[in-house]
Design an enzyme around this catalytic site. Structure first.
Site: not given
Length: 248
Positions: A56, A82, A146, A158, A162, A191
Protein backbone atom coordinates in the site's frame (compact mmCIF):
# COMPACT_ATOMS: atom_id res chain seq x y z
CA UNK A 1 -25.58 -2.56 3.67
CA UNK A 2 -25.97 -6.33 3.81
CA UNK A 3 -22.70 -8.26 3.95
CA UNK A 4 -23.77 -10.49 1.08
CA UNK A 5 -24.03 -7.42 -1.15
CA UNK A 6 -20.45 -6.31 -0.54
CA UNK A 7 -17.67 -6.38 -3.12
CA UNK A 8 -14.94 -5.35 -0.74
CA UNK A 9 -11.17 -4.89 -0.61
CA UNK A 10 -9.31 -5.87 2.57
CA UNK A 11 -5.73 -4.58 2.81
CA UNK A 12 -3.23 -6.40 4.99
CA UNK A 13 -5.66 -9.28 4.69
CA UNK A 14 -3.37 -12.31 4.62
CA UNK A 15 -2.85 -12.55 8.38
CA UNK A 16 -4.05 -11.26 11.74
CA UNK A 17 -7.21 -9.21 11.88
CA UNK A 18 -7.32 -8.69 8.13
CA UNK A 19 -7.41 -12.43 7.43
CA UNK A 20 -10.15 -12.83 10.03
CA UNK A 21 -12.22 -10.07 8.42
CA UNK A 22 -11.76 -11.61 4.98
CA UNK A 23 -12.84 -15.03 6.25
CA UNK A 24 -15.94 -13.65 7.96
CA UNK A 25 -16.95 -11.64 4.91
CA UNK A 26 -16.46 -14.65 2.64
CA UNK A 27 -18.59 -16.81 4.98
CA UNK A 28 -21.34 -14.16 4.83
CA UNK A 29 -21.46 -14.31 1.04
CA UNK A 30 -19.51 -11.16 0.24
CA UNK A 31 -17.02 -11.00 -2.59
CA UNK A 32 -13.60 -10.24 -1.11
CA UNK A 33 -10.33 -9.08 -2.68
CA UNK A 34 -7.38 -9.33 -0.32
CA UNK A 35 -4.11 -7.46 -0.74
CA UNK A 36 -0.95 -8.11 1.27
CA UNK A 37 2.82 -8.05 0.80
CA UNK A 38 3.12 -11.73 1.77
CA UNK A 39 2.43 -13.90 -1.26
CA UNK A 40 2.95 -17.03 0.84
CA UNK A 41 0.22 -16.06 3.29
CA UNK A 42 -2.06 -14.90 0.47
CA UNK A 43 -1.80 -18.37 -1.05
CA UNK A 44 -3.04 -19.89 2.22
CA UNK A 45 -6.36 -17.98 2.15
CA UNK A 46 -9.53 -20.03 1.54
CA UNK A 47 -10.61 -20.75 -2.01
CA UNK A 48 -13.08 -18.21 -3.35
CA UNK A 49 -11.27 -15.20 -1.91
CA UNK A 50 -9.55 -13.09 -4.57
CA UNK A 51 -5.98 -12.31 -3.67
CA UNK A 52 -3.05 -10.35 -5.08
CA UNK A 53 0.20 -8.93 -3.75
CA UNK A 54 -0.17 -5.32 -2.61
CA UNK A 55 2.26 -2.85 -1.07
CA UNK A 56 0.00 0.00 0.00
CA UNK A 57 2.96 2.36 0.40
CA UNK A 58 3.49 2.13 -3.38
CA UNK A 59 1.07 4.41 -5.22
CA UNK A 60 1.22 2.48 -8.50
CA UNK A 61 0.54 -0.76 -6.62
CA UNK A 62 -2.61 0.75 -5.11
CA UNK A 63 -3.87 2.00 -8.47
CA UNK A 64 -3.28 -1.35 -10.15
CA UNK A 65 -4.76 -3.35 -7.28
CA UNK A 66 -8.03 -1.40 -7.20
CA UNK A 67 -8.45 -1.73 -10.96
CA UNK A 68 -7.79 -5.48 -10.70
CA UNK A 69 -10.16 -5.93 -7.72
CA UNK A 70 -12.96 -4.10 -9.53
CA UNK A 71 -12.58 -6.36 -12.53
CA UNK A 72 -12.17 -9.56 -10.49
CA UNK A 73 -15.33 -8.94 -8.45
CA UNK A 74 -17.41 -7.32 -11.16
CA UNK A 75 -17.66 -4.13 -9.13
CA UNK A 76 -16.47 -2.51 -5.93
CA UNK A 77 -18.44 -0.96 -3.07
CA UNK A 78 -16.31 -1.35 0.04
CA UNK A 79 -12.86 -1.09 1.61
CA UNK A 80 -11.47 -2.27 4.93
CA UNK A 81 -8.31 -0.21 5.30
CA UNK A 82 -6.41 -2.61 7.56
CA UNK A 83 -2.76 -2.76 6.45
CA UNK A 84 -0.36 -1.52 9.11
CA UNK A 85 3.09 -1.92 10.62
CA UNK A 86 4.88 -1.02 13.85
CA UNK A 87 8.36 0.47 14.26
CA UNK A 88 8.19 1.54 17.91
CA UNK A 89 10.88 3.69 19.52
CA UNK A 90 11.13 6.78 21.68
CA UNK A 91 11.57 9.97 19.68
CA UNK A 92 14.66 10.75 21.78
CA UNK A 93 16.30 8.37 24.26
CA UNK A 94 19.36 8.63 26.48
CA UNK A 95 21.16 5.42 27.36
CA UNK A 96 21.36 5.19 31.16
CA UNK A 97 24.73 3.45 31.05
CA UNK A 98 26.62 5.17 28.25
CA UNK A 99 24.80 8.48 28.13
CA UNK A 100 24.46 8.12 24.37
CA UNK A 101 21.49 9.96 22.87
CA UNK A 102 19.48 7.92 20.38
CA UNK A 103 16.79 9.27 18.06
CA UNK A 104 13.88 7.71 16.21
CA UNK A 105 15.28 6.98 12.78
CA UNK A 106 13.97 8.68 9.70
CA UNK A 107 13.59 5.24 8.11
CA UNK A 108 11.31 4.01 10.91
CA UNK A 109 9.25 7.21 10.78
CA UNK A 110 8.84 7.02 7.02
CA UNK A 111 8.05 3.29 7.00
CA UNK A 112 5.14 3.62 9.45
CA UNK A 113 3.74 6.81 7.90
CA UNK A 114 4.15 5.28 4.44
CA UNK A 115 2.05 2.21 5.21
CA UNK A 116 -0.32 3.34 7.96
CA UNK A 117 -1.20 6.79 6.64
CA UNK A 118 -0.01 7.49 3.10
CA UNK A 119 -0.87 3.98 1.92
CA UNK A 120 -4.23 4.02 3.66
CA UNK A 121 -4.99 7.36 2.01
CA UNK A 122 -3.96 6.05 -1.42
CA UNK A 123 -6.38 3.15 -1.00
CA UNK A 124 -9.29 5.36 0.03
CA UNK A 125 -8.60 7.69 -2.88
CA UNK A 126 -8.43 4.91 -5.46
CA UNK A 127 -11.43 2.92 -4.17
CA UNK A 128 -13.63 5.99 -3.92
CA UNK A 129 -12.51 7.24 -7.34
CA UNK A 130 -13.47 3.88 -8.84
CA UNK A 131 -16.88 3.96 -7.14
CA UNK A 132 -17.52 7.49 -8.36
CA UNK A 133 -16.38 6.69 -11.91
CA UNK A 134 -18.71 3.69 -12.08
CA UNK A 135 -21.52 5.52 -10.24
CA UNK A 136 -21.56 2.79 -7.59
CA UNK A 137 -23.67 3.62 -4.54
CA UNK A 138 -24.01 3.00 -1.72
CA UNK A 139 -20.43 2.41 -0.65
CA UNK A 140 -18.63 2.05 2.67
CA UNK A 141 -15.07 2.55 3.94
CA UNK A 142 -13.79 1.20 7.26
CA UNK A 143 -10.49 2.66 8.46
CA UNK A 144 -8.53 0.78 11.11
CA UNK A 145 -7.27 3.41 13.54
CA UNK A 146 -6.07 2.59 17.08
CA UNK A 147 -6.57 3.73 20.65
CA UNK A 148 -2.92 4.78 20.38
CA UNK A 149 -4.26 7.79 18.44
CA UNK A 150 -4.84 9.44 21.84
CA UNK A 151 -1.06 9.37 22.45
CA UNK A 152 1.23 6.56 23.58
CA UNK A 153 4.84 6.58 24.69
CA UNK A 154 7.26 5.18 22.15
CA UNK A 155 4.87 5.40 19.20
CA UNK A 156 5.23 8.89 17.70
CA UNK A 157 5.05 7.52 14.16
CA UNK A 158 2.17 5.11 14.79
CA UNK A 159 0.20 7.66 16.83
CA UNK A 160 0.58 10.27 14.10
CA UNK A 161 -0.74 7.90 11.45
CA UNK A 162 -3.65 6.52 13.47
CA UNK A 163 -4.74 9.94 14.75
CA UNK A 164 -4.73 11.27 11.20
CA UNK A 165 -6.84 8.32 10.01
CA UNK A 166 -9.43 9.00 12.70
CA UNK A 167 -9.53 12.71 11.82
CA UNK A 168 -9.78 11.99 8.10
CA UNK A 169 -12.63 9.58 8.75
CA UNK A 170 -14.61 12.72 9.60
CA UNK A 171 -13.18 14.65 6.64
CA UNK A 172 -13.88 11.90 4.13
CA UNK A 173 -17.39 11.22 5.45
CA UNK A 174 -18.22 14.82 4.51
CA UNK A 175 -16.39 14.79 1.19
CA UNK A 176 -17.89 11.50 0.01
CA UNK A 177 -21.45 12.05 1.22
CA UNK A 178 -22.60 13.38 -2.18
CA UNK A 179 -21.50 10.07 -3.70
CA UNK A 180 -23.46 7.95 -1.21
CA UNK A 181 -20.30 6.64 0.48
CA UNK A 182 -20.05 6.31 4.27
CA UNK A 183 -16.75 6.29 6.19
CA UNK A 184 -16.26 4.89 9.67
CA UNK A 185 -13.27 3.85 11.77
CA UNK A 186 -12.49 1.22 14.37
CA UNK A 187 -9.80 1.84 16.98
CA UNK A 188 -8.63 -1.49 18.43
CA UNK A 189 -6.79 -1.76 21.69
CA UNK A 190 -4.51 -4.69 22.51
CA UNK A 191 -5.47 -7.49 20.10
CA UNK A 192 -3.96 -10.96 19.70
CA UNK A 193 -2.26 -10.79 16.29
CA UNK A 194 1.19 -11.61 14.87
CA UNK A 195 2.04 -7.92 15.31
CA UNK A 196 1.33 -7.86 19.05
CA UNK A 197 2.81 -11.33 19.56
CA UNK A 198 6.14 -9.84 18.51
CA UNK A 199 6.06 -7.27 21.30
CA UNK A 200 8.48 -7.22 24.21
CA UNK A 201 6.92 -9.63 26.72
CA UNK A 202 7.31 -7.28 29.69
CA UNK A 203 5.60 -4.43 27.82
CA UNK A 204 2.87 -6.78 26.62
CA UNK A 205 2.15 -8.09 30.12
CA UNK A 206 2.00 -4.55 31.50
CA UNK A 207 -0.55 -3.53 28.88
CA UNK A 208 -2.76 -6.58 29.46
CA UNK A 209 -2.70 -5.89 33.21
CA UNK A 210 -4.32 -2.50 32.50
CA UNK A 211 -7.26 -3.91 30.54
CA UNK A 212 -10.35 -3.84 32.80
CA UNK A 213 -12.03 -6.81 31.08
CA UNK A 214 -9.00 -8.85 32.13
CA UNK A 215 -7.81 -10.20 28.79
CA UNK A 216 -6.24 -9.32 25.48
CA UNK A 217 -8.71 -8.77 22.65
CA UNK A 218 -9.32 -11.22 19.82
CA UNK A 219 -9.81 -10.53 16.10
CA UNK A 220 -13.44 -11.61 16.49
CA UNK A 221 -13.99 -8.77 18.98
CA UNK A 222 -12.91 -6.30 16.32
CA UNK A 223 -14.88 -8.04 13.59
CA UNK A 224 -18.09 -7.44 15.55
CA UNK A 225 -17.38 -3.70 15.40
CA UNK A 226 -16.36 -3.76 11.73
CA UNK A 227 -19.56 -5.64 10.90
CA UNK A 228 -21.59 -2.95 12.66
CA UNK A 229 -20.01 -0.17 10.60
CA UNK A 230 -20.55 -2.10 7.38
CA UNK A 231 -24.20 -2.88 8.12
CA UNK A 232 -25.45 0.25 9.89
CA UNK A 233 -26.37 2.74 7.18
CA UNK A 234 -26.77 5.51 9.77
CA UNK A 235 -23.21 5.20 11.09
CA UNK A 236 -20.86 7.72 9.50
CA UNK A 237 -17.83 9.88 10.30
CA UNK A 238 -17.08 8.38 13.72
CA UNK A 239 -14.44 6.18 15.35
CA UNK A 240 -15.35 3.35 17.71
CA UNK A 241 -12.84 2.39 20.41
CA UNK A 242 -12.79 -1.39 21.01
CA UNK A 243 -10.21 -1.80 23.72
CA UNK A 244 -11.66 -3.56 26.75
CA UNK A 245 -11.51 -0.24 28.61
CA UNK A 246 -7.71 -0.01 28.36
CA UNK A 247 -6.22 3.23 29.63
CA UNK A 248 -2.58 3.94 28.85
Amino acid sequence: MQLKDLKVVVTGGAQGMGAHFAQRLHEAGAQVAVGDISEEKLAALPAGIHRRRLDVSNEEDCIAFVSWAHQAMGGLNGLINNAGILRDALLVKKDKTTGQVKKLSTADWNAVIGVNLTGATFMVREVVAKMVETEQKPGVIVNMSSIARHGNRGQSNYVSAKAALAANTVTWSKEFAPFGIRVGAIAPGMIETPMTQGMNQKARDALVANIPVGRIGLPEDIWVAVKFVLECDYFNGRTIDVDGGLAF
